[in-house]
Motif scaffolding. Structure first.
Motif, PDB file in Angstrom:
ATOM      1  N   VAL A 272       0.822  -1.022  -0.107  1.00 43.46           N
ATOM      2  CA  VAL A 272       0.040   0.114  -0.044  1.00 43.46           C
ATOM      3  C   VAL A 272       0.911   1.144   0.041  1.00 43.46           C
ATOM      4  O   VAL A 272       0.505   2.079  -0.589  1.00 43.46           O
ATOM      5  N   ALA A 273       1.766   1.162   0.813  1.00 45.62           N
ATOM      6  CA  ALA A 273       2.805   2.407   0.950  1.00 45.62           C
ATOM      7  C   ALA A 273       3.519   2.748  -0.506  1.00 45.62           C
ATOM      8  O   ALA A 273       3.638   3.949  -0.866  1.00 45.62           O
ATOM      9  N   GLU A 274       4.006   1.467  -1.102  1.00 46.91           N
ATOM     10  CA  GLU A 274       4.349   1.747  -2.260  1.00 46.91           C
ATOM     11  C   GLU A 274       3.593   2.343  -3.487  1.00 46.91           C
ATOM     12  O   GLU A 274       3.872   2.967  -4.169  1.00 46.91           O
ATOM     13  N   VAL A 275       2.525   1.799  -3.577  1.00 47.45           N
ATOM     14  CA  VAL A 275       1.438   1.933  -4.316  1.00 47.45           C
ATOM     15  C   VAL A 275       1.063   3.776  -4.403  1.00 47.45           C
ATOM     16  O   VAL A 275       0.913   4.411  -5.287  1.00 47.45           O
ATOM     17  N   GLU A 276       1.006   4.068  -3.092  1.00 49.67           N
ATOM     18  CA  GLU A 276       0.853   5.524  -2.740  1.00 49.67           C
ATOM     19  C   GLU A 276       1.806   6.504  -3.293  1.00 49.67           C
ATOM     20  O   GLU A 276       1.712   7.765  -3.397  1.00 49.67           O
ATOM     21  N   THR A 277       3.055   5.898  -3.389  1.00 49.54           N
ATOM     22  CA  THR A 277       4.143   6.710  -4.045  1.00 49.54           C
ATOM     23  C   THR A 277       4.257   6.695  -5.578  1.00 49.54           C
ATOM     24  O   THR A 277       4.943   7.376  -6.059  1.00 49.54           O
ATOM     25  N   ILE A 278       3.327   6.139  -6.043  1.00 51.79           N
ATOM     26  CA  ILE A 278       3.417   5.996  -7.609  1.00 51.79           C
ATOM     27  C   ILE A 278       2.427   6.864  -8.125  1.00 51.79           C
ATOM     28  O   ILE A 278       1.140   6.484  -8.007  1.00 51.79           O
ATOM     29  N   PRO A 279       2.783   8.006  -8.786  1.00 53.18           N
ATOM     30  CA  PRO A 279       1.488   8.798  -9.176  1.00 53.18           C
ATOM     31  C   PRO A 279       0.825   8.512 -10.152  1.00 53.18           C
ATOM     32  O   PRO A 279      -0.627   8.864 -10.234  1.00 53.18           O
ATOM     33  N   GLN A 280       1.035   7.500 -11.131  1.00 54.80           N
ATOM     34  CA  GLN A 280       0.086   6.934 -12.136  1.00 54.80           C
ATOM     35  C   GLN A 280      -1.067   6.027 -11.335  1.00 54.80           C
ATOM     36  O   GLN A 280      -2.212   5.869 -12.103  1.00 54.80           O
ATOM     37  N   LEU A 281      -1.035   5.687 -10.082  1.00 54.81           N
ATOM     38  CA  LEU A 281      -1.844   4.843  -9.547  1.00 54.81           C
ATOM     39  C   LEU A 281      -2.580   5.344  -8.664  1.00 54.81           C
ATOM     40  O   LEU A 281      -2.440   6.313  -7.817  1.00 54.81           O
ATOM     41  N   ARG A 282      -3.962   4.728  -8.417  1.00 51.96           N
ATOM     42  CA  ARG A 282      -4.867   5.236  -7.612  1.00 51.96           C
ATOM     43  C   ARG A 282      -5.326   4.199  -6.523  1.00 51.96           C
ATOM     44  O   ARG A 282      -5.682   3.110  -7.069  1.00 51.96           O
ATOM     45  N   LEU A 283      -5.106   4.190  -5.181  1.00 50.84           N
ATOM     46  CA  LEU A 283      -5.435   2.967  -4.338  1.00 50.84           C
ATOM     47  C   LEU A 283      -6.775   2.914  -4.234  1.00 50.84           C
ATOM     48  O   LEU A 283      -7.638   3.914  -3.813  1.00 50.84           O
ATOM     49  N   ASN A 284      -7.544   1.685  -4.243  1.00 48.82           N
ATOM     50  CA  ASN A 284      -8.844   1.578  -3.793  1.00 48.82           C
ATOM     51  C   ASN A 284      -9.199   0.865  -2.692  1.00 48.82           C
ATOM     52  O   ASN A 284     -10.367   0.685  -2.144  1.00 48.82           O
ATOM     53  N   SER A 285      -8.129   0.006  -2.079  1.00 49.31           N
ATOM     54  CA  SER A 285      -8.305  -0.487  -0.889  1.00 49.31           C
ATOM     55  C   SER A 285      -7.788   0.301   0.453  1.00 49.31           C
ATOM     56  O   SER A 285      -6.987   1.235  -0.005  1.00 49.31           O
ATOM     57  N   GLY A 286      -7.887  -0.124   1.356  1.00 50.17           N
ATOM     58  CA  GLY A 286      -7.467   0.511   2.623  1.00 50.17           C
ATOM     59  C   GLY A 286      -6.818  -0.621   3.317  1.00 50.17           C
ATOM     60  O   GLY A 286      -6.677  -1.757   3.020  1.00 50.17           O
ATOM     61  N   ASN A 287      -6.524  -0.123   4.666  1.00 49.60           N
ATOM     62  CA  ASN A 287      -6.029  -1.074   5.684  1.00 49.60           C
ATOM     63  C   ASN A 287      -6.987  -1.964   6.152  1.00 49.60           C
ATOM     64  O   ASN A 287      -7.166  -1.960   7.530  1.00 49.60           O
ATOM     65  N   GLU A 288      -7.751  -2.686   5.635  1.00 48.97           N
ATOM     66  CA  GLU A 288      -8.781  -3.559   6.243  1.00 48.97           C
ATOM     67  C   GLU A 288      -8.717  -4.980   6.196  1.00 48.97           C
ATOM     68  O   GLU A 288      -8.116  -5.492   7.273  1.00 48.97           O
ATOM     69  N   ALA A 289      -8.915  -5.708   5.015  1.00 49.70           N
ATOM     70  CA  ALA A 289      -8.477  -6.993   4.693  1.00 49.70           C
ATOM     71  C   ALA A 289      -7.155  -7.373   4.785  1.00 49.70           C
ATOM     72  O   ALA A 289      -6.371  -6.625   4.016  1.00 49.70           O
ATOM     73  N   PRO A 290      -6.658  -8.053   5.416  1.00 54.68           N
ATOM     74  CA  PRO A 290      -5.199  -8.429   5.431  1.00 54.68           C
ATOM     75  C   PRO A 290      -4.492  -8.955   4.214  1.00 54.68           C
ATOM     76  O   PRO A 290      -3.437  -8.715   3.893  1.00 54.68           O
ATOM     77  N   HIS A 291      -5.262  -9.477   3.288  1.00 55.64           N
ATOM     78  CA  HIS A 291      -4.738 -10.125   2.082  1.00 55.64           C
ATOM     79  C   HIS A 291      -5.036  -9.415   0.879  1.00 55.64           C
ATOM     80  O   HIS A 291      -4.596 -10.078   0.014  1.00 55.64           O
ATOM     81  N   ILE A 292      -5.489  -8.228   0.647  1.00 54.14           N
ATOM     82  CA  ILE A 292      -5.965  -7.596  -0.415  1.00 54.14           C
ATOM     83  C   ILE A 292      -5.536  -6.453  -0.538  1.00 54.14           C
ATOM     84  O   ILE A 292      -5.622  -5.587   0.391  1.00 54.14           O
ATOM     85  N   VAL A 293      -4.913  -5.971  -1.746  1.00 49.90           N
ATOM     86  CA  VAL A 293      -4.503  -4.605  -2.062  1.00 49.90           C
ATOM     87  C   VAL A 293      -4.997  -4.476  -3.268  1.00 49.90           C
ATOM     88  O   VAL A 293      -4.820  -5.339  -4.316  1.00 49.90           O
ATOM     89  N   HIS A 294      -5.837  -3.529  -3.730  1.00 47.37           N
ATOM     90  CA  HIS A 294      -6.515  -3.114  -4.862  1.00 47.37           C
ATOM     91  C   HIS A 294      -6.081  -1.620  -5.346  1.00 47.37           C
ATOM     92  O   HIS A 294      -6.223  -0.463  -4.379  1.00 47.37           O
ATOM     93  N   PHE A 295      -5.794  -1.324  -6.627  1.00 47.90           N
ATOM     94  CA  PHE A 295      -5.589  -0.088  -6.993  1.00 47.90           C
ATOM     95  C   PHE A 295      -5.977  -0.040  -8.415  1.00 47.90           C
ATOM     96  O   PHE A 295      -6.247  -1.052  -9.324  1.00 47.90           O
ATOM     97  N   SER A 296      -5.943   1.095  -8.923  1.00 51.61           N
ATOM     98  CA  SER A 296      -6.352   1.434 -10.613  1.00 51.61           C
ATOM     99  C   SER A 296      -5.236   2.155 -11.122  1.00 51.61           C
ATOM    100  O   SER A 296      -4.435   2.870 -10.520  1.00 51.61           O
ATOM    101  N   TYR A 297      -4.963   2.021 -12.502  1.00 51.34           N
ATOM    102  CA  TYR A 297      -4.028   2.869 -13.323  1.00 51.34           C
ATOM    103  C   TYR A 297      -5.125   3.464 -14.371  1.00 51.34           C
ATOM    104  O   TYR A 297      -5.263   2.720 -15.494  1.00 51.34           O
ATOM    105  N   PRO A 298      -5.524   4.505 -13.776  1.00 46.92           N
ATOM    106  CA  PRO A 298      -6.523   5.243 -14.820  1.00 46.92           C
ATOM    107  C   PRO A 298      -5.874   5.385 -16.085  1.00 46.92           C
ATOM    108  O   PRO A 298      -5.105   6.087 -16.577  1.00 46.92           O
ATOM    109  N   GLY A 299      -6.967   5.062 -17.203  1.00 51.92           N
ATOM    110  CA  GLY A 299      -6.371   5.106 -18.538  1.00 51.92           C
ATOM    111  C   GLY A 299      -5.845   4.327 -19.134  1.00 51.92           C
ATOM    112  O   GLY A 299      -5.385   4.018 -20.305  1.00 51.92           O
ATOM    113  N   MET A 300      -5.302   3.284 -18.190  1.00 55.45           N
ATOM    114  CA  MET A 300      -4.542   2.194 -18.732  1.00 55.45           C
ATOM    115  C   MET A 300      -5.438   0.600 -18.455  1.00 55.45           C
ATOM    116  O   MET A 300      -5.991   0.409 -17.456  1.00 55.45           O
ATOM    117  N   LYS A 301      -5.601  -0.180 -19.440  1.00 56.23           N
ATOM    118  CA  LYS A 301      -6.337  -1.354 -19.524  1.00 56.23           C
ATOM    119  C   LYS A 301      -5.921  -2.356 -18.470  1.00 56.23           C
ATOM    120  O   LYS A 301      -4.785  -2.528 -18.579  1.00 56.23           O
TER     121      LYS A 301
END
Length: 382
Positions: A272-301
């Motif tokens: 999660v911390a890494e995703v938040e440092t990459i400007p192209q990515l948008r984090l969609n998950s939070g610090n809830e389920a221990p096993h899932i991280v979800h993010f989007s790359y808007p404009g990229m399939k």
């Protein structure tokens, strides 16, 4: 290749594989048969039911074995709807549910039932108040997923169940527990759930095996007609080897839950911390389920990023496995207020108890390289 798609399915425990093979080889009798072979198989089936019940904190008689969570969810929803339709024909669920719940409700709607699909907030949550406000005089069932299979959002099951039963004790409460069990604490009694679904292959058990908890006193109309197996709720010869394997996987997942969650939370927080440092990515998950991280790359399939990561030795997923081959944007992300670009570029990373720090290091490196590669290609095009 490093596998980060545990929310889709998991590699079985070696102990489970060994157990299944042994049961297939030695205990092949039909548990309904009256001879010794059948009695031996029936003893294994009864013991498996006891093990599952103990892990879930319920009674063995409340466990119905199925072929997996899709069947369990369909039996819970359609079985309750048909059985209790004289009381009313209204069902409440959530707009972000798994397809096996969402589509089952949709099918019932086509058959004359009314379904309220509750909206979620920007984080994917519903509240107990929302649920109770949606209940009507003709409501017979509320069905809500504990942990969202796509984003890892966790619903407040305790609040929802207690509030629902306090105000509407006759309304049945079904919980899809597939993504929560083994990762988070589960309290079926405390949640006051009437129905609870599980699938073995999400817990390092075999595919093709699952269960449905049916609270004592709750009646369901069976989906399959035939023999009297599973208290008349699920006709057909039980798959003893897989059910024995499932009971072992559930027991192991229960025993290791706290330690597994602790390790996965560390990995999740790093990613999660890494995703938040990459400007192209948008984090969609939070610090809830221990096993899932979800993010989007808007404009990229999403498929483009997925295959780029695969070329770098990392396997992840888009949406849920049940919907990943569909071309349209994620229904779950759209319900959370994401744009179509964001909902079309979603990537899910999901962890398992076998991962190591080195695996996470390789994942983060591959993610950085994949985004840099795609960004350079985009600049070159323009």
């Amino acid at each position: 290749m490093r596998y980060f798609d545990y929310a889709a399915t998991t590699p079985p425990f070696e102990e489970v594989i060994t157990t299944i093979a042994e049961v297939m080889r030695r205990h092949y009798g039909n548990p309904s048969s009256m001879h010794r072979y059948g009695e031996d198989a029936d003893k294994l089936l009864k013991r498996s039911r006891e093990v599952c019940a103990m892990a879930l904190g319920v009674r063995p008689a409340e466990i119905v074995f199925t072929s997996g969570a899709t069947e369990s969810n369909n039996l819970a929803i359609k079985g309750a709807a048909i059985q209790y339709q004289a009381r009313g024909k209204h069902i409440v669920t959530v707009s972000t549910e798994h397809p096996s719940v969402y589509e089952a409700c949709k099918q019932l709607r086509d058959q004359g039932f009314e379904v309220t699909y509750l909206p979620v907030d920007a984080e994917g949550h519903v509240s107990a108040k929302q649920v109770c406000d949606a209940v009507r005089k003709d409501t017979i069932l509320v069905s809500i997923m504990h942990v969202n299979n796509e984003t890892g959002r966790v619903q407040p099951m305790q609040d929802i169940g207690v509030a629902l039963k306090k105000q509407f004790p006759r309304v049945l409460f079904h919980v899809d527990g597939v993504q929560g069990y083994g990762k988070l604490p589960v309290d079926i009694r405390g949640w006051q759930a009437d129905l609870y679904s599980l699938s073995a292959h999400k817990l390092r058990g075999p595919k093709g095996a699952g269960l449905l908890f049916v609270r004592e006193g709750v009646k369901l109309s069976p989906l399959l007609s035939g023999g009297s197996q599973e208290q008349g709720l699920r006709a057909g010869t039980e798959n003893v080897p897989l059910l024995v394997g499932m009971s072992k996987a559930i027991r192991l997942a229960d025993e290791r839950q706290a330690e597994t969650a602790r390790r996965m939370i560390e990995w999740r927080d790093r990613v999660v911390a890494e995703v938040e440092t990459i400007p192209q990515l948008r984090l969609n998950s939070g610090n809830e389920a221990p096993h899932i991280v979800h993010f989007s790359y808007p404009g990229m399939k999403a498929e483009v990023l997925l295959h780029t990561l695969e070329q770098l030795g990392v396997a992840v997923s888009t949406k849920s496995a049940c919907s990943s081959k569909l071309a349209e944007p994620s229904r779950v992300l759209l319900a959370m207020g994401c744009s179509e670009l964001e909902a079309s570029g979603g990537i899910r990373i999901s962890f398992g108890d076998e991962h190591t720090e080195q695996d996470i290091d390789e994942l983060i490196l591959a993610l950085r390289q994949a985004v840099a590669k795609l960004e350079s290609l985009e600049r070159w095009k323009h």
